[in-house]
Design an enzyme around this catalytic site. Structure first.
Site, PDB file in Angstrom:
ATOM      1  N   GLU A 320       0.871  -1.182   0.000  1.00  0.00           N
ATOM      2  CA  GLU A 320       0.000   0.000   0.000  1.00  0.00           C
ATOM      3  C   GLU A 320       0.900   1.222   0.000  1.00  0.00           C
ATOM      4  OE1 GLU A 320      -2.753   0.429   3.280  1.00  0.00           O
ATOM      5  OE2 GLU A 320      -3.376   2.413   2.596  1.00  0.00           O
ATOM      6  N   ASN A 375      -4.359   5.162  -1.807  1.00  0.00           N
ATOM      7  CA  ASN A 375      -5.530   5.767  -1.153  1.00  0.00           C
ATOM      8  C   ASN A 375      -6.048   6.935  -1.981  1.00  0.00           C
ATOM      9  OD1 ASN A 375      -5.631   4.476   1.698  1.00  0.00           O
ATOM     10  ND2 ASN A 375      -3.476   4.935   1.322  1.00  0.00           N
ATOM     11  N   GLU A 407      -8.031   2.505  -2.817  1.00  0.00           N
ATOM     12  CA  GLU A 407      -8.705   2.371  -1.526  1.00  0.00           C
ATOM     13  C   GLU A 407      -9.534   3.617  -1.288  1.00  0.00           C
ATOM     14  OE1 GLU A 407      -6.058   1.422   1.670  1.00  0.00           O
ATOM     15  OE2 GLU A 407      -5.115  -0.217   0.556  1.00  0.00           O
ATOM     16  N   ASP A 437     -11.745   1.026   2.448  1.00  0.00           N
ATOM     17  CA  ASP A 437     -10.737   1.199   3.504  1.00  0.00           C
ATOM     18  C   ASP A 437     -11.397   1.550   4.841  1.00  0.00           C
ATOM     19  OD1 ASP A 437      -8.223   1.363   4.572  1.00  0.00           O
ATOM     20  OD2 ASP A 437      -7.607   3.153   3.468  1.00  0.00           O
ATOM     21  N   GLU A 494      -6.024  -4.473   8.786  1.00  0.00           N
ATOM     22  CA  GLU A 494      -4.962  -3.461   8.923  1.00  0.00           C
ATOM     23  C   GLU A 494      -4.493  -3.417  10.378  1.00  0.00           C
ATOM     24  OE1 GLU A 494      -6.131   0.232   6.231  1.00  0.00           O
ATOM     25  OE2 GLU A 494      -7.292   0.180   8.080  1.00  0.00           O
TER      26      GLU A 494
HETATM   27  P1  C2E Z   1      -4.803   4.076   5.862  1.00  0.00           P
HETATM   28  O1  C2E Z   1      -5.026   4.012   4.415  1.00  0.00           O
HETATM   29  O2  C2E Z   1      -5.738   3.340   6.730  1.00  0.00           O
HETATM   30  O3  C2E Z   1      -3.300   3.650   6.100  1.00  0.00           O
HETATM   31  C1  C2E Z   1      -2.873   2.901   7.147  1.00  0.00           C
HETATM   32  C2  C2E Z   1      -2.284   3.745   8.203  1.00  0.00           C
HETATM   33  O4  C2E Z   1      -2.022   2.926   9.322  1.00  0.00           O
HETATM   34  C3  C2E Z   1      -0.926   4.293   7.807  1.00  0.00           C
HETATM   35  O5  C2E Z   1      -0.761   5.534   8.463  1.00  0.00           O
HETATM   36  C4  C2E Z   1       0.040   3.292   8.419  1.00  0.00           C
HETATM   37  O6  C2E Z   1       1.308   3.847   8.647  1.00  0.00           O
HETATM   38  C5  C2E Z   1      -0.688   2.986   9.698  1.00  0.00           C
HETATM   39  N1  C2E Z   1      -0.345   1.662  10.213  1.00  0.00           N
HETATM   40  C6  C2E Z   1       0.008   0.588   9.505  1.00  0.00           C
HETATM   41  N2  C2E Z   1       0.230  -0.444  10.317  1.00  0.00           N
HETATM   42  C7  C2E Z   1      -0.014  -0.037  11.564  1.00  0.00           C
HETATM   43  C8  C2E Z   1       0.025  -0.679  12.848  1.00  0.00           C
HETATM   44  O7  C2E Z   1       0.342  -1.846  12.987  1.00  0.00           O
HETATM   45  N3  C2E Z   1      -0.312   0.084  13.912  1.00  0.00           N
HETATM   46  C9  C2E Z   1      -0.659   1.372  13.794  1.00  0.00           C
HETATM   47  N4  C2E Z   1      -0.975   2.041  14.896  1.00  0.00           N
HETATM   48  N5  C2E Z   1      -0.713   2.011  12.611  1.00  0.00           N
HETATM   49  C10 C2E Z   1      -0.390   1.299  11.503  1.00  0.00           C
HETATM   50  P2  C2E Z   1      -0.305   6.778   7.673  1.00  0.00           P
HETATM   51  O8  C2E Z   1       0.755   6.443   6.697  1.00  0.00           O
HETATM   52  O9  C2E Z   1      -0.031   7.837   8.697  1.00  0.00           O
HETATM   53  O10 C2E Z   1      -1.583   7.144   6.847  1.00  0.00           O
HETATM   54  C11 C2E Z   1      -2.716   7.598   7.468  1.00  0.00           C
HETATM   55  C12 C2E Z   1      -3.831   7.763   6.520  1.00  0.00           C
HETATM   56  O11 C2E Z   1      -3.586   8.803   5.587  1.00  0.00           O
HETATM   57  C13 C2E Z   1      -4.061   6.531   5.649  1.00  0.00           C
HETATM   58  O12 C2E Z   1      -4.813   5.613   6.370  1.00  0.00           O
HETATM   59  C14 C2E Z   1      -4.824   7.104   4.496  1.00  0.00           C
HETATM   60  O13 C2E Z   1      -6.179   7.202   4.798  1.00  0.00           O
HETATM   61  C15 C2E Z   1      -4.242   8.478   4.391  1.00  0.00           C
HETATM   62  N6  C2E Z   1      -3.296   8.524   3.278  1.00  0.00           N
HETATM   63  C16 C2E Z   1      -2.017   8.109   3.210  1.00  0.00           C
HETATM   64  N7  C2E Z   1      -1.487   8.334   1.995  1.00  0.00           N
HETATM   65  C17 C2E Z   1      -2.472   8.902   1.255  1.00  0.00           C
HETATM   66  C18 C2E Z   1      -2.547   9.381  -0.102  1.00  0.00           C
HETATM   67  O14 C2E Z   1      -1.617   9.320  -0.898  1.00  0.00           O
HETATM   68  N8  C2E Z   1      -3.753   9.912  -0.498  1.00  0.00           N
HETATM   69  C19 C2E Z   1      -4.815   9.977   0.351  1.00  0.00           C
HETATM   70  N9  C2E Z   1      -5.948  10.525  -0.095  1.00  0.00           N
HETATM   71  N10 C2E Z   1      -4.769   9.558   1.625  1.00  0.00           N
HETATM   72  C20 C2E Z   1      -3.606   9.019   2.071  1.00  0.00           C
HETATM   73 MG    MG Z   2      -7.025   2.106   6.499  1.00  0.00          MG
HETATM   74 MG    MG Z   3      -5.479   2.767   3.069  1.00  0.00          MG
END
Ligand code: C2E
Ligand code: MG
Ligand code: MG
Length: 554
Positions: A320, A375, A407, A437, A494
């Site tokens: 992802e 995403n 997603e 998602d 996730e």
């Molecule tokens: P998401 O799509 O649900 O992504 C998963 C988030 O959970 C990611 O945070 C990831 O680093 C975090 N995560 C993964 N494994 C674990 C775990 O075991 N424990 C915990 N506590 N967290 C975990 P991240 O990278 O901070 O991203 C947060 C959200 O930001 C993403 O949730 C997604 O909704 C959004 N996002 C990230 N990149 C993009 C993008 O390019 N475009 C858009 N529109 N949204 C994005």
């Molecule tokens: Mg998610």
């Molecule tokens: Mg996601």
């Protein structure tokens, strides 16, 4: 005082920068001078000539002196001319004064609602502040902004939008305390100010609550019932802790504006008092916003990748893509901080496109079976051309659509569902997969889930991390998995952080999973190293992995 206009210090009546009224007054005086001089002359000349004329008529004397008689006649003509000119000029000045007054009223009034405008209300608030200072009073300023006014205009038409503004202006004027002033500040924003006894904020609070209640009543326009809500920012002229102890009108409006922005940010349909802390928050947000705009142009946003694993076999199935901002000012910024801002300031489409382009380039070197998941923001799904744009990126990169996945979150289902459905259908027709998602955190109904052809459900990490707690309720996750199976959708869990959570999930059958247990999201280089290391372990005897071979080929 409400809605009234008055001459202020900005509009002196006697002279302007061009000196025109002064000139006119001078001309006035000259005409009057001529008339008065002619009258005096008339009195002098007539005093000598008239007795001669009378005596000549009575036959008591010869003909009067012709020169003096002519001078008298000329004098009479001059008096009449001078007097008429004076009268004309007086009338002209009167008309001009009236026109100036009308122009000033128009300049200070909003023609649509009849309220004062910003230009008109600012000096009035200034006067109110001056008066309050001498009477142990404070001035409260409300800045009232309609929520989602653009949507009203878009959905119901501009005449409906105008009707909403007129009705809101009427309601504001109706609710305004008698000693207050109100104005339409522009667009869908109204302001009102009134004095209250120092320290009696409860009164201002009560009035704010009344405003929220009354303005939020539905508005009837033709056969439409339009629901409106407002966000209200409140500021008081006595603000302990503020940098400025005695604000002027502009500063008070600025404070209320900051408070209004705060109310908007915290869910709209509410009011908030200005607090000095809000000012530094705004400064930080502004710095973040300009940094973000610069960063998008400078390509400071990079894709990181999180592994997606088949939890039964432990095999890597894809990644992802998660965005990271490597900012020279703020360091590494997480998407939770910049995605909402990018959405708000309208750069999310451009940002996402550049990230996807980079990710597709990175994924070129990966193994052919690995999928790439990205995403997509609900804002992007409002763009009817989104599917075409995405497919063009895939074609440009030569990336097979069946390895690509988007997603989307449940909030997309509450947006314009027809557009979302057509986008999803176009993408699916080309082989792109669609995941739902953060499942479980939104409010989607089963009907909505069935209405869109998803390929996968991703259980939100809040449920999965919970599994690691001793005695945690595993039933909920089991129920979500069963629901997914019922709908014929594969599930991804996730946020798998440790063995305990994994053990529970393993009992639930075939699932994919991702989380810190398998590794943190990594940049392109680290991801490639991981893939090469893995391939080297799988092909130990001299064979080259696909990633290594592609990399060597450049
Ligand atoms: P998401 O799509 O649900 O992504 C998963 C988030 O959970 C990611 O945070 C990831 O680093 C975090 N995560 C993964 N494994 C674990 C775990 O075991 N424990 C915990 N506590 N967290 C975990 P991240 O990278 O901070 O991203 C947060 C959200 O930001 C993403 O949730 C997604 O909704 C959004 N996002 C990230 N990149 C993009 C993008 O390019 N475009 C858009 N529109 N949204 C994005
Ligand atoms: Mg998610
Ligand atoms: Mg996601």
């Amino acid at each position: 005082m409400a809605g009234s206009t008055r001459p202020g210090p900005d509009h002196p009546e006697v002279s302007t920068a061009t000196g025109e009224p002064l000139e006119r007054a001078q001309r006035d005086v000259v005409a009057l001078g001529i008339a008065v001089a002619s009258i005096i002359l008339f009195v002098g000349v007539a005093g000598r000539v008239m007795p001669q004329v009378v005596r000549s008529w009575m036959g008591l004397a010869h003909r009067p002196d012709m020169l003096l008689t002519n001078a008298l006649l000329l004098n009479i003509a001059l008096v009449i001319f001078g007097w008429r000119r004076y009268e004309e000029l007086r009338r002209e000045v009167g008309v001009r004064r009236q026109a100036e007054q009308t122009a000033r009223t128009l300049a200070e009034t909003d023609p649509l609602t009849g309220c004062l405008n910003r230009r008109g209300v600012t000096p009035a608030i200034g006067q109110m502040l001056d008066a309050a200072r001498g009477q142990d009073q404070e001035v409260a300023l409300f800045l009232i902004d309609l929520d989602n006014f653009k949507a009203i205009n878009d959905r119901c038409g501009h005449s409906a939008g105008d009707a909403v503004l007129v009705e809101t202006g009427r309601r504001v004027q109706q609710l305004l305390p008698r000693d207050g002033v109100c104005a339409r500040m522009g667009g869908d924003e109204f302001a009102c100010a009134f004095p209250f006894d120092a320290g009696d904020r409860a009164r201002a609070d009560r009035i704010a609550a009344e405003f929220l209640g009354a303005i939020s009543a539905p508005i009837q326009f033709a056969d439409l019932t339009i629901d409106v809500t407002v966000s209200v920012g409140l500021a008081s002229s006595h603000q302990p802790g503020a940098a400025v102890a005695s604000p002027d009108a502009e500063m008070l409006i600025h404070w209320a504006d900051i408070a209004m922005y705060h109310a908007k940010k915290h869910g709209r349909d509410r009011h908030a008092w200005f607090e000095p802390q809000m000012e530094s928050d705004i400064r930080f947000r502004n710095a973040l916003e300009s940094g973000l705009r610069r960063g998008v142009a400078a390509g400071e946003f990079v894709p990181y990748y999180e592994q997606q694993i088949d939890i039964q076999t432990g095999k890597l199935v894809g990644f992802e893509m998660l965005a990271r901002w490597i900012s020279p000012d703020f360091g590494v910024v997480t998407p939770e901080m910049f995605i909402p801002l990018a959405e708000e300031i309208g750069v999310i489409g451009e940002l996402s496109e550049s990230l996807i382009r980079k990710a597709l380039q990175d994924a070129q070197i990966w193994d052919d079976e690995l999928t790439l998941s990205v995403n997509i923001s609900p804002i992007q799904l409002r763009d009817p051309w989104f599917a075409q744009k995405l497919l063009r990126l895939l074609t440009e990169a030569g990336f097979p659509p069946h390895r690509f996945e988007i997603e989307i979150t449940e909030s997309c289902l509450h947006e314009n569902i027809a557009v979302v459905r057509s986008i999803i259908t176009s993408l699916k027709n080309q082989g792109v997969k669609i995941s739902l998602d953060d499942f479980g955190t939104g409010y989607s109904s089963l009907a909505q889930l069935r209405a869109l052809p998803f390929d996968r459900l991703k259980i939100d990490r809040s449920f999965v991390t919970e599994l690691a707690r001793e005695g945690a309720n595993t039933e909920l996750v089991a129920a979500i998995v069963a629901l997914g199976r019922g709908l014929g959708l594969p599930i991804v869990a996730e946020g798998i952080e440790n063995d305990e959570a994994l053990a529970v999930l393993l009992k639930l059958g075939d699932l994919k999973g991702q989380g810190y247990h398998y590794g943190r999201p990594e940049d392109a280089e680290a991801t490639l190293q991981r893939l090469m290391g893995q391939a080297a372990r799988e092909v130990p005897h001299g064979g080259r992995s696909k990633a290594a071979a592609k990399r060597a080929a450049g």
